[in-house]
Each structure stands twice: as structure tokens, then as C-alpha cells.
Write an enzyme that holds these catalytic residues in place. Structure first.
Site, PDB file in Angstrom:
ATOM      1  CE  LYS A  57      -2.692  -2.569   3.299  1.00 32.63           C
ATOM      2  NZ  LYS A  57      -3.043  -2.668   4.725  1.00 32.63           N
ATOM      3  N   GLY A  58       2.121   1.092   0.386  1.00 29.48           N
ATOM      4  CA  GLY A  58       2.965   2.263   0.637  1.00 29.48           C
ATOM      5  C   GLY A  58       3.093   3.227  -0.521  1.00 29.48           C
ATOM      6  CD  GLU A 113       8.095  -0.556  -4.043  1.00 28.85           C
ATOM      7  OE1 GLU A 113       7.409   0.235  -3.367  1.00 28.85           O
ATOM      8  OE2 GLU A 113       8.255  -1.743  -3.712  1.00 28.85           O
ATOM      9  CG  ASP A 114       6.584   2.877  -0.562  1.00 30.48           C
ATOM     10  OD1 ASP A 114       7.098   1.931  -1.190  1.00 30.48           O
ATOM     11  OD2 ASP A 114       5.970   2.713   0.500  1.00 30.48           O
ATOM     12  CG  ASP A 117      14.488  -1.000   4.428  1.00 31.63           C
ATOM     13  OD1 ASP A 117      15.709  -1.088   4.641  1.00 31.63           O
ATOM     14  OD2 ASP A 117      13.672  -0.846   5.339  1.00 31.63           O
ATOM     15  CB  VAL A 167      11.311   7.051   7.650  1.00 32.67           C
ATOM     16  CG1 VAL A 167      12.595   7.744   8.050  1.00 32.67           C
ATOM     17  CG2 VAL A 167      11.566   5.975   6.593  1.00 32.67           C
ATOM     18  NE  ARG A 179      -0.388   1.822   5.081  1.00 32.41           N
ATOM     19  CZ  ARG A 179       0.609   1.007   4.744  1.00 32.41           C
ATOM     20  NH1 ARG A 179       1.619   1.464   4.028  1.00 32.41           N
ATOM     21  NH2 ARG A 179       0.609  -0.259   5.101  1.00 32.41           N
TER      22      ARG A 179
END
Ligand code: PRP
Length: 194
Positions: A57-58, A113-114, A117, A167, A179
Site C-alpha cells: 500500500k505504501g 515504489e515508495d 530498503d 521512517v 501513512r
């Protein structure tokens, strides 16, 4: 009452669980515009709609803003995958919860993509999408944690390299919360260490 800074995040707007704003709303907005301009220029040679694929969902906030800034024909698709489970570190184990609604063969695909990582999710996604024979496949990622990258993945468009702290905001969550924050903030350690 008039306001001269209604669209700017001020200290009084900061959520009490946030220790520090890492990237402001204004900086995010400017970067989304910049990334969209780069992509628009790079795809100026084709009238064919680009297919933006976001991972739930990010990436939803970024997808919505990026798509509206892009200013060219496009289509939207969403995938949902499970990679983290309840853990806060990436396992690399990826399961498709919701697949794309249609074939992408022959399409110009941009994965939105958000955050990158460890890079494990992206690495898996790129292999998965490439196997469906798109005409091209690029990645635009708003945030990247360089210190955390365990799998080197080639990403053409990156917004911000950020510190390796916990974060949240602008789509990123902790236990499904935060969010909706319009900025990227570091969570206070006591919030996630309880
Ligand atoms: C986040 C983010 C990326 C992935 C990056 O999703 O949206 O897809 O983690 O991590 P990695 O580079 O270490 O693999 P998450 O699994 O937290 O799901 P969400 O978007 O629904 O919050």
C-alpha cells in the site's frame, strides 16, 4: 483568517509520535515534479501510454501524485505482495496477494515504489515483471536507504537517499499507521519499542 503557509508543513503540524521531519511536504512535492519531468522527457519518443505499476500500500500516495504530475498518456495497475509479515525487517520472502489485472507484454512499464530498503522486494519484483516480457521496464523510487541495501538493484529514478532510521509518512507506515502524514518523519523510538 488568512494563512500564508497553508500548504507548508510547520512545526505545529508535526504529529506527536514523530521525532523529526526528514523530508518536508514541500520537498516531496518538488521532487515528485522533478522526477515526473525526467520521466516525461525520457518517454517523449512514444505516444504509447506508459503503464505505471504501484505496489500496495505504501506507494499509493506517490503513485497518485506522480501520475498527476506526469502529464502524458498512462495507465495504472496495482500489485499487492507480502514480504515483511509482522517483522520490521525484510525477509526476502515474497508472495503475491493481488496480481496485475492484465498482461504487460509489449508495454512500457514503470514500477512506482515508495521506498527501497534492503532491495529484496524490488529485486524480486523486477525479475517477476521482466518475465512477463514488457517492452521496457524502469523503476522510479521516491526514497532509498543506501545503508540498508543488501541487494544491488539498478534504479533509474530515485528521489531521496535517506538515513537508516525508522521512517513513516507519505504512504509509509508503522503497524498500518502514519501513512497519511504529508511528510517523511522519523518515528520516536518509544513508539515502536513498546
Ligand atoms: C515496503 C515498501 C517496499 C518494501 C521495501 O512495503 O513499500 O515495497 O517495503 O523493502 P525492501 O527493499 O527491504 O524489500 P511493505 O512490505 O512495508 O508493505 P506496505 O507498502 O503495504 O507498507
Amino acid at each position: 483568517m488568512s494563512s500564508t503557509s497553508s500548504s507548508v508543513t510547520t512545526s505545529s503540524d508535526i504529529h506527536p509520535d514523530i521525532a523529526e521531519v526528514i523530508i518536508t511536504e514541500k520537498e516531496i512535492r518538488a521532487k515528485v515534479t522533478e522526477l515526473a519531468a525526467q520521466v516525461r522527457a525520457d518517454y517523449a519518443d512514444t505516444e504509447q501510454p506508459v503503464l505505471l505499476v504501484a505496489i500496495l500500500k505504501g506507494a499509493v500516495m506517490f503513485m497518485a501524485d506522480f501520475a498527476r504530475e506526469l502529464g502524458r498518456p498512462l495507465e495504472l495497475e496495482f500489485m499487492a505482495i507480502s514480504s515483511y509479515g509482522a517483522s520490521t525487517s525484510s525477509s526476502g520472502v515474497v508472495r503475491i496477494l493481488k496480481d496485475l489485472d492484465r498482461e504487460i507484454e509489449g508495454k512500457r512499464v514503470i514500477l512506482v515504489e515508495d521506498i527501497i530498503d534492503s532491495g529484496l522486494t524490488l529485486s524480486w519484483l523486477l525479475r517477476n515483471l521482466a518475465s512477463r516480457n514488457p517492452a521496457s521496464l524502469d523503476v522510479v523510487a521516491l526514497f532509498r536507504k543506501p545503508e540498508a541495501v543488501r541487494v544491488p538493484v539498478e534504479v533509474k529514478y530515485v528521489g531521496f537517499d535517506i538515513p537508516n532510521s525508522y521512517v513513516v509518512g507519505y504512504g509509509l507506515d508503522y503497524a498500518e499507521r502514519y501513512r497519511e502524514l504529508p511528510y517523511l518523519g522519523a518515528l520516536k523510538p518509544e513508539v515502536y519499542s513498546d
